[in-house]
Motif scaffolding. Structure first.
Motif, PDB file in Angstrom:
ATOM      1  N   ILE A 276       0.907  -1.326  -0.007  1.00  0.00           N
ATOM      2  CA  ILE A 276      -0.180  -0.073  -0.040  1.00  0.00           C
ATOM      3  C   ILE A 276       0.805   1.171   0.022  1.00  0.00           C
ATOM      4  O   ILE A 276       1.924   1.234   0.315  1.00  0.00           O
ATOM      5  N   ALA A 277       0.178   2.410  -0.479  1.00  0.00           N
ATOM      6  CA  ALA A 277       0.888   3.733  -0.209  1.00  0.00           C
ATOM      7  C   ALA A 277       0.104   4.379   0.856  1.00  0.00           C
ATOM      8  O   ALA A 277      -0.974   4.563   1.060  1.00  0.00           O
ATOM      9  N   ALA A 278       0.851   5.098   1.660  1.00  0.00           N
ATOM     10  CA  ALA A 278       0.282   6.139   2.583  1.00  0.00           C
ATOM     11  C   ALA A 278       0.956   7.209   2.966  1.00  0.00           C
ATOM     12  O   ALA A 278       2.170   7.346   2.676  1.00  0.00           O
ATOM     13  N   VAL A 279       0.346   8.498   3.135  1.00  0.00           N
ATOM     14  CA  VAL A 279       0.679   9.705   3.312  1.00  0.00           C
ATOM     15  C   VAL A 279       0.003  10.147   4.762  1.00  0.00           C
ATOM     16  O   VAL A 279      -1.209   9.567   5.281  1.00  0.00           O
ATOM     17  N   SER A 280       0.731  10.776   5.622  1.00  0.00           N
ATOM     18  CA  SER A 280       0.334  11.264   7.002  1.00  0.00           C
ATOM     19  C   SER A 280       0.722  12.594   7.194  1.00  0.00           C
ATOM     20  O   SER A 280       1.915  13.146   7.282  1.00  0.00           O
ATOM     21  N   GLY A 281      -0.159  13.440   7.448  1.00  0.00           N
ATOM     22  CA  GLY A 281      -0.180  14.757   8.117  1.00  0.00           C
ATOM     23  C   GLY A 281      -0.551  15.055   9.598  1.00  0.00           C
ATOM     24  O   GLY A 281      -0.654  15.993  10.114  1.00  0.00           O
ATOM     25  N   SER A 282      -0.988  13.850  10.184  1.00  0.00           N
ATOM     26  CA  SER A 282      -1.297  13.914  11.448  1.00  0.00           C
ATOM     27  C   SER A 282      -0.084  14.047  12.547  1.00  0.00           C
ATOM     28  O   SER A 282       0.937  13.680  12.132  1.00  0.00           O
ATOM     29  N   CYS A 283      -0.417  14.862  13.474  1.00  0.00           N
ATOM     30  CA  CYS A 283       0.321  15.272  14.724  1.00  0.00           C
ATOM     31  C   CYS A 283      -0.006  14.403  16.055  1.00  0.00           C
ATOM     32  O   CYS A 283       0.628  14.484  16.867  1.00  0.00           O
ATOM     33  N   SER A 284      -0.953  13.666  15.654  1.00  0.00           N
ATOM     34  CA  SER A 284      -1.490  12.591  16.885  1.00  0.00           C
ATOM     35  C   SER A 284      -0.497  11.808  17.349  1.00  0.00           C
ATOM     36  O   SER A 284       0.360  11.114  16.744  1.00  0.00           O
ATOM     37  N   PRO A 285      -0.437  11.415  18.764  1.00  0.00           N
ATOM     38  CA  PRO A 285       0.697  10.541  19.421  1.00  0.00           C
ATOM     39  C   PRO A 285       0.242   8.967  18.741  1.00  0.00           C
ATOM     40  O   PRO A 285       0.981   8.280  18.712  1.00  0.00           O
ATOM     41  N   VAL A 286      -1.256   8.775  18.527  1.00  0.00           N
ATOM     42  CA  VAL A 286      -1.525   7.607  18.113  1.00  0.00           C
ATOM     43  C   VAL A 286      -0.979   7.386  16.782  1.00  0.00           C
ATOM     44  O   VAL A 286      -0.724   6.312  16.539  1.00  0.00           O
ATOM     45  N   THR A 287      -1.153   8.276  15.874  1.00  0.00           N
ATOM     46  CA  THR A 287      -0.582   8.091  14.384  1.00  0.00           C
ATOM     47  C   THR A 287       0.883   8.075  14.642  1.00  0.00           C
ATOM     48  O   THR A 287       1.613   7.208  13.900  1.00  0.00           O
ATOM     49  N   GLY A 298       8.643  -3.134   8.362  1.00  0.00           N
ATOM     50  CA  GLY A 298       8.910  -3.508   6.748  1.00  0.00           C
ATOM     51  C   GLY A 298       8.458  -2.350   5.768  1.00  0.00           C
ATOM     52  O   GLY A 298       8.676  -2.425   4.704  1.00  0.00           O
ATOM     53  N   PHE A 299       7.948  -1.419   6.368  1.00  0.00           N
ATOM     54  CA  PHE A 299       7.434  -0.164   5.588  1.00  0.00           C
ATOM     55  C   PHE A 299       8.885   0.656   5.375  1.00  0.00           C
ATOM     56  O   PHE A 299       9.675   0.783   5.997  1.00  0.00           O
ATOM     57  N   CYS A 300       8.667   1.298   4.117  1.00  0.00           N
ATOM     58  CA  CYS A 300       9.280   2.269   3.871  1.00  0.00           C
ATOM     59  C   CYS A 300       8.734   3.658   4.332  1.00  0.00           C
ATOM     60  O   CYS A 300       7.666   4.139   3.785  1.00  0.00           O
ATOM     61  N   VAL A 301       9.586   4.154   5.319  1.00  0.00           N
ATOM     62  CA  VAL A 301       8.836   5.466   6.125  1.00  0.00           C
ATOM     63  C   VAL A 301       9.874   6.440   5.473  1.00  0.00           C
ATOM     64  O   VAL A 301      10.963   6.672   5.856  1.00  0.00           O
ATOM     65  N   GLU A 302       9.270   7.638   4.894  1.00  0.00           N
ATOM     66  CA  GLU A 302      10.156   8.798   4.471  1.00  0.00           C
ATOM     67  C   GLU A 302       9.437  10.143   5.013  1.00  0.00           C
ATOM     68  O   GLU A 302       8.047  10.412   4.945  1.00  0.00           O
ATOM     69  N   ARG A 303      10.316  10.896   5.662  1.00  0.00           N
ATOM     70  CA  ARG A 303       9.691  12.383   5.972  1.00  0.00           C
ATOM     71  C   ARG A 303       9.837  13.392   4.775  1.00  0.00           C
ATOM     72  O   ARG A 303      10.963  13.317   4.402  1.00  0.00           O
ATOM     73  N   HIS A 339       5.400  11.062   5.501  1.00  0.00           N
ATOM     74  CA  HIS A 339       4.746  11.748   6.551  1.00  0.00           C
ATOM     75  C   HIS A 339       5.427  13.109   6.773  1.00  0.00           C
ATOM     76  O   HIS A 339       6.650  13.211   6.508  1.00  0.00           O
ATOM     77  N   SER A 340       4.514  13.812   7.445  1.00  0.00           N
ATOM     78  CA  SER A 340       5.223  15.209   7.520  1.00  0.00           C
ATOM     79  C   SER A 340       5.579  15.331   9.212  1.00  0.00           C
ATOM     80  O   SER A 340       6.263  16.425   9.686  1.00  0.00           O
ATOM     81  N   ALA A 341       5.080  14.470  10.065  1.00  0.00           N
ATOM     82  CA  ALA A 341       5.394  14.751  11.511  1.00  0.00           C
ATOM     83  C   ALA A 341       5.100  13.538  12.420  1.00  0.00           C
ATOM     84  O   ALA A 341       4.582  12.443  11.488  1.00  0.00           O
ATOM     85  N   GLU A 342       5.876  13.368  13.204  1.00  0.00           N
ATOM     86  CA  GLU A 342       5.516  11.952  14.203  1.00  0.00           C
ATOM     87  C   GLU A 342       5.279  12.444  15.417  1.00  0.00           C
ATOM     88  O   GLU A 342       6.252  12.205  16.603  1.00  0.00           O
ATOM     89  N   GLY A 343       4.093  12.492  15.692  1.00  0.00           N
ATOM     90  CA  GLY A 343       3.795  13.193  17.116  1.00  0.00           C
ATOM     91  C   GLY A 343       3.795  14.499  17.556  1.00  0.00           C
ATOM     92  O   GLY A 343       4.546  15.209  16.949  1.00  0.00           O
ATOM     93  N   PRO A 344       3.060  14.678  18.689  1.00  0.00           N
ATOM     94  CA  PRO A 344       3.074  16.165  19.283  1.00  0.00           C
ATOM     95  C   PRO A 344       4.476  16.860  19.495  1.00  0.00           C
ATOM     96  O   PRO A 344       4.690  18.083  19.576  1.00  0.00           O
TER      97      PRO A 344
END
Length: 455
Positions: A276-287, A298-303, A339-344
Motif C-alpha cells: 500500500i501507499a500512505a501519506v500522513s499529516g497527523s500530529c497525533s501520538p496515536v498516529t 518493513g514499510f519504507c517510511v520517508e519524512r 509523513h510530515s510529522a511524528e507526534g506532538p
C-alpha cells in the motif's frame, strides 16, 4: 412527513449530512453502512446521475473541510452545501462534527455552522449527540470524555485534544464551549432524564421559535438508543443537528430496536494486498505510534522536510524526492509511507510556527501548503504505480488529498478500525475509479493500523 408514525421509515433518504472534515465523513458513512443503511459519501455537491445509479442509498453525505476554516469561509460555503443536502428531502440534516468537538470561535466554529444550518430545516429544536461509545467517546451531564489507551480523560485534560495546535480543548462542558461560538439558547437533556423516560416531555418543553440547541447525554448502549429514539420521534417536519457520528449510531440503535434494521449486519472483511501507499499529516501520538510500527515492520517510511516544503523554490524538488523514494520502494513490493510529522513532540511540530514565519506564511497557510504537498505525493504515486489501496492519515490531510485525486464519491468496501473503514472510490478517472482508500483521523486505530490496511 411528521412524527405521526414514529417507527416508520419515510420514502427516500433518511439522513443527509455535511462532514466538517473527510475522516469524520467516512466515520459517519461507516456507522450507517455497518448498521444496514446504504450510504454514499460525495466529495462534491451530490450529482443526480450518480445518485440515480445507486437508488438503494438511504443516507447521503458531503465531505467538507470546515473544521479548519474561519466563520467567514463558512458564511460563504456552508449555505450552498446545506441547501443541496436539504433538497434531497431527508427528515434529518446533519452537520457532522468530530467526536472530540474540535472547534473554536475563530476556526471550525460549530456554533456558526448551527446558525447557518437551522435556516434550512423547519424544526423547533436542534438536537446534538456527541457521545459515541463505539469510538470511546462519552458525554455525561454535558461534559465530554474520551478514552485513550484504556484510560478515560475529560476533554480538557485529554493528552492530545487539550494541546491541539489549532483548536485546543480547554473546556469539557460542551455548553460552556459552545456558548463561546453562538448566542443561541443551549439546553441539555442529561442521562438521568433520558433514563427516566420523560425526555420527550422535556424536549417538548424546551422547543421554541428560537430553535434551541439541545445536547443529549450518551454514555452507554441504553442512552444511545434512547437518544436515537428521541431525535427520530421528535423530528417533526425536519430537524437540523450538529452531531458526531454518535447521531448515526443512535438512530441505528433505535431503528434496530424497532425492527427496522437487522441485528448488526456488520461489514465485509478486508482482503490482503501486496503493498500500500500512505501519506500522513497527523500530529497525533496515536498516529506517531502507527508510523513507528510501520517502520519496524518493513514499510519504507520517508519524512517530508517541512522547511523545503514551505520554501517556494524548493517545494517541488522536495515532493519529487519523497515520491521517488516511495516509487522505488513500491517497485520492490514494499509498502511506502510519507509523513510530515511524528507526534506532538516532534521537532517539526514544535518549531512549525517558526518555520512558517521564516517562509513568510501564517500558520494556517503553512498547514494548507503541507496538506497540498502530501496530496501531490499521493497523486503522483497513484499516477506512476499501479496501486490498489492507499491510506491518508489526518483529518485536514485527508481533505486535501481526496480533493486532489478526482474522486467523486466514496462507499464502504470493508470494515477496518472503528471510524476508519476501507472505502471504494467512484470517479470518472479510470485510474481512480475502484481505488480502495482509507481516510484515518489522527486518534483512530491500533498501533498496527497500517499493517491492518495492507491485510
Amino acid at each position: 412527513m411528521s412524527a405521526a408514525a414514529p417507527n416508520a421509515w419515510p420514502a427516500g433518504p433518511l439522513l443527509a449530512y455535511y462532514g466538517d472534515d473527510f475522516t469524520g465523513s467516512t466515520d459517519a458513512m461507516e456507522a450507517m453502512t455497518a448498521a444496514g443503511v446504504p450510504t454514499l459519501l460525495c466529495l462534491d455537491t451530490p450529482a443526480p446521475d450518480l445518485l440515480a445509479r445507486l437508488p438503494e442509498v438511504r443516507c447521503v453525505g458531503l465531505a467538507g473541510s470546515s473544521r479548519g476554516r474561519s466563520p467567514e469561509w463558512m458564511d460563504d460555503a456552508l449555505p450552498r452545501a446545506f441547501a443541496s443536502l436539504a433538497a434531497l428531502g431527508a427528515p434529518i440534516l446533519q452537520y457532522k462534527v468530530c467526536s472530540t468537538f474540535d472547534s473554536s470561535p475563530e476556526i471550525g466554529s460549530i456554533g456558526r455552522a448551527i446558525e447557518l444550518g437551522v435556516q434550512h430545516m423547519p424544526g423547533k429544536w436542534s438536537p446534538m449527540i456527541v457521545g459515541a461509545p463505539r469510538l470511546k467517546r462519552y458525554q455525561a451531564f454535558g461534559n465530554l470524555f474520551a478514552v485513550v489507551d484504556g484510560e478515560g480523560h475529560r476533554l480538557d485534560r485529554h493528552p492530545t485534544m487539550s494541546r491541539h495546535p489549532v483548536t485546543p480543548m480547554n473546556e469539557a462542558d460542551l455548553r460552556v464551549h459552545l456558548r463561546r461560538q453562538t448566542a443561541r439558547r443551549i439546553e441539555l437533556i442529561d442521562m438521568v432524564r433520558l433514563r427516566s423516560h420523560d425526555a420527550a416531555a422535556q424536549c417538548r418543553a424546551l422547543t421554541g421559535d428560537d430553535t434551541p440547541i439541545v445536547l443529549i447525554d450518551v454514555l452507554d448502549d441504553e442512552t444511545l438508543a434512547a437518544a436515537g429514539r428521541l431525535v427520530w420521534e421528535a423530528r417533526g417536519e425536519g430537524v437540523f443537528s450538529a452531531s458526531s457520528s454518535g447521531l448515526q449510531y443512535a438512530l441505528a440503535a433505535h431503528w434496530r430496536a424497532c425492527g427496522l434494521l437487522p441485528t448488526a449486519p456488520g461489514l465485509p472483511r478486508i482482503q490482503p494486498v501486496d503493498a500500500i501507499a500512505a501519506v500522513s499529516g497527523s500530529c497525533s501520538p496515536v498516529t506517531a505510534g502507527q508510523i513507528g510500527w510501520a517502520r519496524a515492520n518493513g514499510f519504507c517510511v520517508e519524512r517530508l522536510d517541512l522547511r523545503r516544503v514551505l520554501d517556494e523554490g524548493a517545494s517541488e524538488a522536495e515532493i519529487e524526492r519523497a515520491v521517488g523514494v516511495a516509487v522505488q520502494a513500491l517497485g520492490r513490493g514494499q509498502s511506502a509511507l510519507v509523513h510530515s510529522a511524528e507526534g506532538p513532540d516532534d521537532v517539526a511540530v514544535l518549531e512549525f510556527d517558526a518555520t512558517a514565519r521564516a517562509a513568510g506564511m501564517t500558520r494556517h497557510a503553512a498547514a494548507r501548503r503541507v496538506g497540498e504537498a502530501l496530496a501531490a505525493v499521493m497523486q503522483r504515486l497513484l499516477d506512476r504505480v499501479d496501486l490498489k489501496r492507499a491510506v491518508v492519515a489526518g483529518g485536514d490531510s485527508s481533505g486535501e488529498v481526496a480533493s486532489a485525486l478526482g474522486i467523486s464519491a466514496l462507499s464502504v468496501a470493508a470494515g477496518l478500525a472503528p471510524g476508519a473503514p476501507l472505502c471504494r472510490a467512484w470517479s470518472n478517472n479510470s485510474r481512480r475509479d475502484g481505488l480502495e482508500i482509507v481516510l484515518k483521523g489522527g486518534q483512530i486505530g491500533e498501533a498496527s493500523f497500517f499493517g491492518s490496511v495492507r491485510g
